[in-house]
Design a protein around this motif. Sequence first.
Motif, PDB file in Angstrom:
ATOM      1  N   TYR A   1      47.601  45.467  40.563  1.00  0.00           N
ATOM      2  CA  TYR A   1      46.474  45.852  39.722  1.00  0.00           C
ATOM      3  C   TYR A   1      45.228  45.005  39.970  1.00  0.00           C
ATOM      4  CZ  TYR A   1      49.833  48.831  37.447  1.00  0.00           C
ATOM      5  OH  TYR A   1      50.779  49.794  37.215  1.00  0.00           O
ATOM      6  N   LEU A   2      45.388  43.848  40.597  1.00  0.00           N
ATOM      7  CA  LEU A   2      44.209  43.049  40.950  1.00  0.00           C
ATOM      8  C   LEU A   2      43.323  43.792  41.940  1.00  0.00           C
ATOM      9  CD1 LEU A   2      45.803  39.496  41.286  1.00  0.00           C
ATOM     10  CD2 LEU A   2      44.473  40.420  39.374  1.00  0.00           C
ATOM     11  N   GLY A   3      43.918  44.670  42.728  1.00  0.00           N
ATOM     12  CA  GLY A   3      43.148  45.492  43.656  1.00  0.00           C
ATOM     13  C   GLY A   3      42.225  46.480  42.957  1.00  0.00           C
ATOM     14  N   TYR A   4      42.485  46.724  41.685  1.00  0.00           N
ATOM     15  CA  TYR A   4      41.648  47.650  40.909  1.00  0.00           C
ATOM     16  C   TYR A   4      40.622  46.931  40.048  1.00  0.00           C
ATOM     17  CZ  TYR A   4      45.490  50.749  42.187  1.00  0.00           C
ATOM     18  OH  TYR A   4      46.431  51.450  42.874  1.00  0.00           O
ATOM     19  N   ALA A   5      40.515  45.633  40.187  1.00  0.00           N
ATOM     20  CA  ALA A   5      39.590  44.857  39.345  1.00  0.00           C
ATOM     21  C   ALA A   5      38.153  45.348  39.480  1.00  0.00           C
ATOM     22  CB  ALA A   5      39.676  43.372  39.696  1.00  0.00           C
ATOM     23  N   ASN A   6      37.745  45.704  40.696  1.00  0.00           N
ATOM     24  CA  ASN A   6      36.359  46.130  40.872  1.00  0.00           C
ATOM     25  C   ASN A   6      36.073  47.474  40.199  1.00  0.00           C
ATOM     26  OD1 ASN A   6      37.967  47.230  43.126  1.00  0.00           O
ATOM     27  ND2 ASN A   6      36.031  48.113  43.784  1.00  0.00           N
ATOM     28  N   GLU A   7      37.078  48.348  40.095  1.00  0.00           N
ATOM     29  CA  GLU A   7      36.861  49.608  39.385  1.00  0.00           C
ATOM     30  C   GLU A   7      36.618  49.331  37.907  1.00  0.00           C
ATOM     31  OE1 GLU A   7      40.101  51.046  42.272  1.00  0.00           O
ATOM     32  OE2 GLU A   7      38.921  49.240  42.034  1.00  0.00           O
ATOM     33  N   VAL A   8      37.366  48.390  37.357  1.00  0.00           N
ATOM     34  CA  VAL A   8      37.156  48.007  35.961  1.00  0.00           C
ATOM     35  C   VAL A   8      35.764  47.394  35.818  1.00  0.00           C
ATOM     36  CG1 VAL A   8      37.963  46.525  34.072  1.00  0.00           C
ATOM     37  CG2 VAL A   8      39.627  47.724  35.527  1.00  0.00           C
ATOM     38  N   GLY A   9      35.383  46.546  36.768  1.00  0.00           N
ATOM     39  CA  GLY A   9      34.036  45.966  36.750  1.00  0.00           C
ATOM     40  C   GLY A   9      32.957  47.038  36.786  1.00  0.00           C
TER      41      GLY A   9
ATOM     42  N   ALA B   1      25.520  41.592  35.787  1.00  0.00           N
ATOM     43  CA  ALA B   1      25.886  41.945  37.166  1.00  0.00           C
ATOM     44  C   ALA B   1      26.855  40.930  37.766  1.00  0.00           C
ATOM     45  CB  ALA B   1      24.638  42.069  38.026  1.00  0.00           C
ATOM     46  N   ALA B   2      26.748  39.676  37.370  1.00  0.00           N
ATOM     47  CA  ALA B   2      27.650  38.644  37.901  1.00  0.00           C
ATOM     48  C   ALA B   2      29.111  38.951  37.584  1.00  0.00           C
ATOM     49  CB  ALA B   2      27.262  37.277  37.353  1.00  0.00           C
ATOM     50  N   VAL B   3      29.375  39.566  36.448  1.00  0.00           N
ATOM     51  CA  VAL B   3      30.744  39.922  36.079  1.00  0.00           C
ATOM     52  C   VAL B   3      31.260  41.021  37.004  1.00  0.00           C
ATOM     53  CG1 VAL B   3      32.220  40.865  34.239  1.00  0.00           C
ATOM     54  CG2 VAL B   3      30.424  39.202  33.685  1.00  0.00           C
ATOM     55  N   VAL B   4      30.401  41.977  37.313  1.00  0.00           N
ATOM     56  CA  VAL B   4      30.795  43.048  38.235  1.00  0.00           C
ATOM     57  C   VAL B   4      31.089  42.454  39.607  1.00  0.00           C
ATOM     58  CG1 VAL B   4      30.099  45.226  39.316  1.00  0.00           C
ATOM     59  CG2 VAL B   4      29.454  44.746  36.947  1.00  0.00           C
ATOM     60  N   TRP B   5      30.219  41.561  40.077  1.00  0.00           N
ATOM     61  CA  TRP B   5      30.444  40.924  41.385  1.00  0.00           C
ATOM     62  C   TRP B   5      31.719  40.101  41.373  1.00  0.00           C
ATOM     63  CZ3 TRP B   5      28.559  42.957  45.427  1.00  0.00           C
ATOM     64  CH2 TRP B   5      27.330  43.606  45.380  1.00  0.00           C
ATOM     65  N   LEU B   6      32.019  39.449  40.264  1.00  0.00           N
ATOM     66  CA  LEU B   6      33.263  38.690  40.143  1.00  0.00           C
ATOM     67  C   LEU B   6      34.468  39.627  40.279  1.00  0.00           C
ATOM     68  CD1 LEU B   6      34.768  36.033  39.530  1.00  0.00           C
ATOM     69  CD2 LEU B   6      34.563  36.608  37.102  1.00  0.00           C
TER      70      LEU B   6
ATOM     71  N   VAL C   1      37.611  39.353  42.912  1.00  0.00           N
ATOM     72  CA  VAL C   1      39.044  39.412  42.607  1.00  0.00           C
ATOM     73  C   VAL C   1      39.718  40.463  43.480  1.00  0.00           C
ATOM     74  CG1 VAL C   1      40.753  40.014  40.825  1.00  0.00           C
ATOM     75  CG2 VAL C   1      38.792  38.550  40.244  1.00  0.00           C
ATOM     76  N   ALA C   2      39.147  41.661  43.536  1.00  0.00           N
ATOM     77  CA  ALA C   2      39.744  42.745  44.324  1.00  0.00           C
ATOM     78  C   ALA C   2      39.757  42.400  45.817  1.00  0.00           C
ATOM     79  CB  ALA C   2      38.984  44.048  44.088  1.00  0.00           C
ATOM     80  N   SER C   3      38.687  41.800  46.306  1.00  0.00           N
ATOM     81  CA  SER C   3      38.623  41.426  47.722  1.00  0.00           C
ATOM     82  C   SER C   3      39.616  40.318  48.049  1.00  0.00           C
ATOM     83  CB  SER C   3      37.201  41.002  48.096  1.00  0.00           C
ATOM     84  OG  SER C   3      36.316  42.091  47.924  1.00  0.00           O
ATOM     85  N   SER C   4      39.825  39.404  47.129  1.00  0.00           N
ATOM     86  CA  SER C   4      40.830  38.348  47.328  1.00  0.00           C
ATOM     87  C   SER C   4      42.224  38.959  47.410  1.00  0.00           C
ATOM     88  CB  SER C   4      40.770  37.338  46.187  1.00  0.00           C
ATOM     89  OG  SER C   4      39.532  36.668  46.192  1.00  0.00           O
ATOM     90  N   TYR C   5      42.484  39.946  46.581  1.00  0.00           N
ATOM     91  CA  TYR C   5      43.758  40.664  46.633  1.00  0.00           C
ATOM     92  C   TYR C   5      43.942  41.312  47.998  1.00  0.00           C
ATOM     93  CZ  TYR C   5      46.911  44.595  46.298  1.00  0.00           C
ATOM     94  OH  TYR C   5      47.910  45.493  46.563  1.00  0.00           O
ATOM     95  N   VAL C   6      42.901  41.987  48.492  1.00  0.00           N
ATOM     96  CA  VAL C   6      42.963  42.657  49.791  1.00  0.00           C
ATOM     97  C   VAL C   6      43.287  41.645  50.891  1.00  0.00           C
ATOM     98  CG1 VAL C   6      41.571  43.863  51.536  1.00  0.00           C
ATOM     99  CG2 VAL C   6      41.467  44.579  49.133  1.00  0.00           C
TER     100      VAL C   6
END
Length: 166
Positions: free
Chosen positions: A21-29, A38-43, A47-52
């Motif tokens: 589910y960490l891979g979906y963090a950016n969708e939630v953002g 915007a910083a929260v969205v980038w964060l 998270v999602a990129s770190s998962y990848v």
Amino acid sequence: MSEPQPRGAERDLYRDTWVRYLGYANEVGEAFRSLVPAAVVWLSYGVASSYVLADAIDKGKKAGEVPSPEAGRSARVTVAVVDTFVWQALASVAIPGFTINRVCAASLYVLGTATRWPLAVRKWTTTALGLLTIPVIIHPIDRSVDFLLDSSLRKLYPSVGKPSSS
């Protein structure tokens, strides 16, 4: 998540547990973009990129542990890392992030022109629509990325064998 595993199969931390589910963090953002800085969205993209990246490294390590002649080992590891990274980057970050961004932007626009709801209500409604869209888009995007990679990148390394992506 993934299909059920055969008995005795090793659980994949990045595919078969909550870590997926960490891979979906950016969708939630993206769903919360209208409500948070915007910083929260980038964060969330971080998270999602770190998962990848972690999944790609994990698949490379696992490919390197398979007993075989040393000559094919580096090619197998490279294929596993590249295939996993490209698949995850497209299926977990880029395409769903763009999709949720556009769903939320369109819904915010439509709600702004079609209703007289207060801005806060429109933003929360947009966020709810974005969150509700996530489970609907996951499998079609995964299958589409499989098709895309099978039709392109994976043709470059058919003899090495394609890693399982989803």
